[in-house]
Design a protein around this motif. Structure first.
Motif, short mmCIF file in Angstrom:
data_model
loop_
_atom_site.label_atom_id
_atom_site.label_comp_id
_atom_site.label_asym_id
_atom_site.label_seq_id
_atom_site.Cartn_x
_atom_site.Cartn_y
_atom_site.Cartn_z
N UNK A 3 0.60 -1.37 -0.48
CA UNK A 3 -0.53 -0.26 -0.15
C UNK A 3 0.93 1.01 0.24
N UNK A 4 2.27 1.45 0.90
CA UNK A 4 2.91 2.40 0.73
C UNK A 4 3.10 2.92 -0.60
N UNK A 5 3.56 1.43 -1.16
CA UNK A 5 4.40 1.61 -2.13
C UNK A 5 3.14 2.10 -3.38
N UNK A 6 2.73 1.28 -3.98
CA UNK A 6 1.36 2.91 -4.38
C UNK A 6 1.22 4.19 -4.22
N UNK A 7 0.84 3.89 -2.80
CA UNK A 7 0.89 5.24 -2.17
C UNK A 7 1.86 6.60 -2.93
N UNK A 8 2.89 5.78 -2.79
CA UNK A 8 4.19 6.48 -3.39
C UNK A 8 4.35 6.81 -4.91
N UNK A 9 3.98 6.31 -5.63
CA UNK A 9 3.96 5.88 -6.41
C UNK A 9 3.14 7.23 -7.37
N UNK A 10 1.77 6.92 -6.64
CA UNK A 10 0.56 7.86 -7.25
C UNK A 10 1.17 9.55 -6.33
N UNK A 11 2.12 9.72 -5.63
CA UNK A 11 2.55 10.92 -5.02
C UNK A 11 3.17 11.23 -6.44
N UNK A 12 4.62 10.83 -6.68
CA UNK A 12 5.45 11.49 -7.27
C UNK A 12 4.61 11.34 -9.05
N UNK A 13 3.80 10.41 -9.23
CA UNK A 13 3.55 10.22 -10.81
C UNK A 13 2.18 11.88 -11.14
N UNK A 14 1.75 12.38 -10.07
CA UNK A 14 0.54 13.57 -10.05
C UNK A 14 2.11 14.22 -10.07
N UNK A 15 2.69 14.59 -9.11
CA UNK A 15 3.94 15.72 -8.31
C UNK A 15 3.99 16.10 -10.48
N UNK A 16 4.72 14.99 -11.26
CA UNK A 16 5.54 14.94 -12.25
C UNK A 16 4.37 15.11 -13.71
N UNK A 55 1.77 16.78 -13.23
CA UNK A 55 1.72 18.70 -13.41
C UNK A 55 2.81 19.06 -13.86
N UNK A 56 4.09 18.76 -13.57
CA UNK A 56 5.44 19.27 -14.28
C UNK A 56 5.30 19.45 -15.34
N UNK A 57 4.53 18.00 -16.03
CA UNK A 57 4.15 18.15 -17.82
C UNK A 57 3.42 18.70 -18.16
N UNK A 58 2.72 19.19 -17.41
CA UNK A 58 1.60 20.04 -18.42
C UNK A 58 1.89 21.41 -17.66
N UNK A 59 2.23 21.73 -17.06
CA UNK A 59 3.08 23.00 -17.00
C UNK A 59 4.15 23.49 -17.90
N UNK A 60 4.86 22.71 -17.96
CA UNK A 60 6.12 22.85 -18.38
C UNK A 60 6.39 21.82 -20.37
#
Length: 303
Positions: free
Chosen positions: A7-20, A22-27
């Protein structure tokens, strides 16, 4: 692996993916729009810093004219760029296989799709750059292309990401130097700047997959991932400069390729390009043991 760890691994993946995401959309850049492909080539400017050209410092280099040196740098960059396309296509194949296996509503999958879109644009950009400078898309030798068909089959888990990281981060180290070098062609600097900016997200994503994958790997899996990473990384470095580039400036490809392999300046360049990713792979447990001769032969570990 415990349920809590999963569960922790999936949550960590999701947080990183969400951040990336947003970065992809911004620039992000569209090379078809954001690069002036009709801009003139600047006479006398280089395509590749002289001290990074494979024959720099050799007797062959000393006998070459300034024009030949610039031309060889151009063809070596075309070889590196076209090999970049080849490895990006392999990466896209592996990412698409992962998309099949994961929840299509997750940010993790959405980021993989965003990265595939990035890589499509990068491959277009590298191809158009080769065409603009009138250089062939050399790519790897035909037999490497045949062997590489097996990578999406055998490249599973951390070794798949680690091997692609070698291709991405070697290019990244080279391009960071290029984009700040005012002696180079403006188009080369712009292509490199775009790739460096967008590739940073891909590196973050892949490094996390490597670390998490190796943390959950048993002894047999760790040996497998270590061996596969070394083999693929060897072929990545072997293919960077196709020997056909030497014929473009009137040199014997076999003689010149041998001189490049034995050239301490070029081996120092290969080591420099791979220095950062090798430190990461070592810390992740992917370097060592029986694979060391391959790493040395690839130029990524000093002899």
């Amino acid at each position: 692996m415990s349920r809590v760890t999963q569960v922790a691994k999936v949550a960590d993946r999701e947080r990183t993916a969400a951040r990336l995401l947003k970065s992809s959309a911004d620039k992000f850049y569209d090379p078809l729009v954001d690069i002036d492909w009709d801009a003139p080539v600047v006479a006398g400017k280089h395509y590749h810093p002289e001290h990074r050209v494979s024959l720099y410092g050799t007797d062959l280099w000393d006998r070459m004219t300034p024009e030949q040196r610039i031309e060889l740098g151009k063809h070596e960059i075309a070889s590196i760029a076209s090999n970049g396309i080849f490895f990006e296509v392999l990466l896209m194949q592996m990412l698409l296989k992962q998309v099949y296996k994961h929840d299509p509503t997750s940010d993790h999958v959405h980021y993989m799709l965003a990265e595939i879109a990035d890589e499509c644009r990068h491959s277009t950009m590298f191809g158009k750059a080769c065409k603009r400078f009138g250089a062939p898309a050399y790519g790897p030798p035909w037999w490497v292309k045949q062997l590489a068909k097996a990578l999406p089959v055998f490249g599973q888990g951390p070794s798949a990401y680690a091997a692609i990281l070698v291709a991405e981060e070697v290019l990244d180290r080279m391009q960071r130097e290029h984009m700040n070098d005012e002696s180079l062609q403006p188009l080369i600097r712009m292509v490199n700047r775009i790739h460096v900016l967008e590739e940073a997200r891909h590196v973050t994503f892949a490094r996390q997959e490597v670390v998490q994958g190796m943390a959950g790997a048993g002894p047999v899996a760790r040996h497998y991932h270590r061996a596969l990473t070394a083999v693929v990384s060897y072929f990545v470095m072997l293919c960077l400069v196709n020997p056909k580039v030497y014929a473009a400036v009137g040199l014997d490809p076999k003689v010149a390729a041998r001189a490049a392999r034995e050239n301490p300046h070029f081996r120092a360049t290969l080591h420099y390009w791979g220095e950062r990713i090798m430190k990461f792979l070592d810390e992740a447990g992917l370097v060592g043991g029986p694979t060391m001769p391959l790493w040395r032969k690839a130029g990524l570990v000093k002899k």
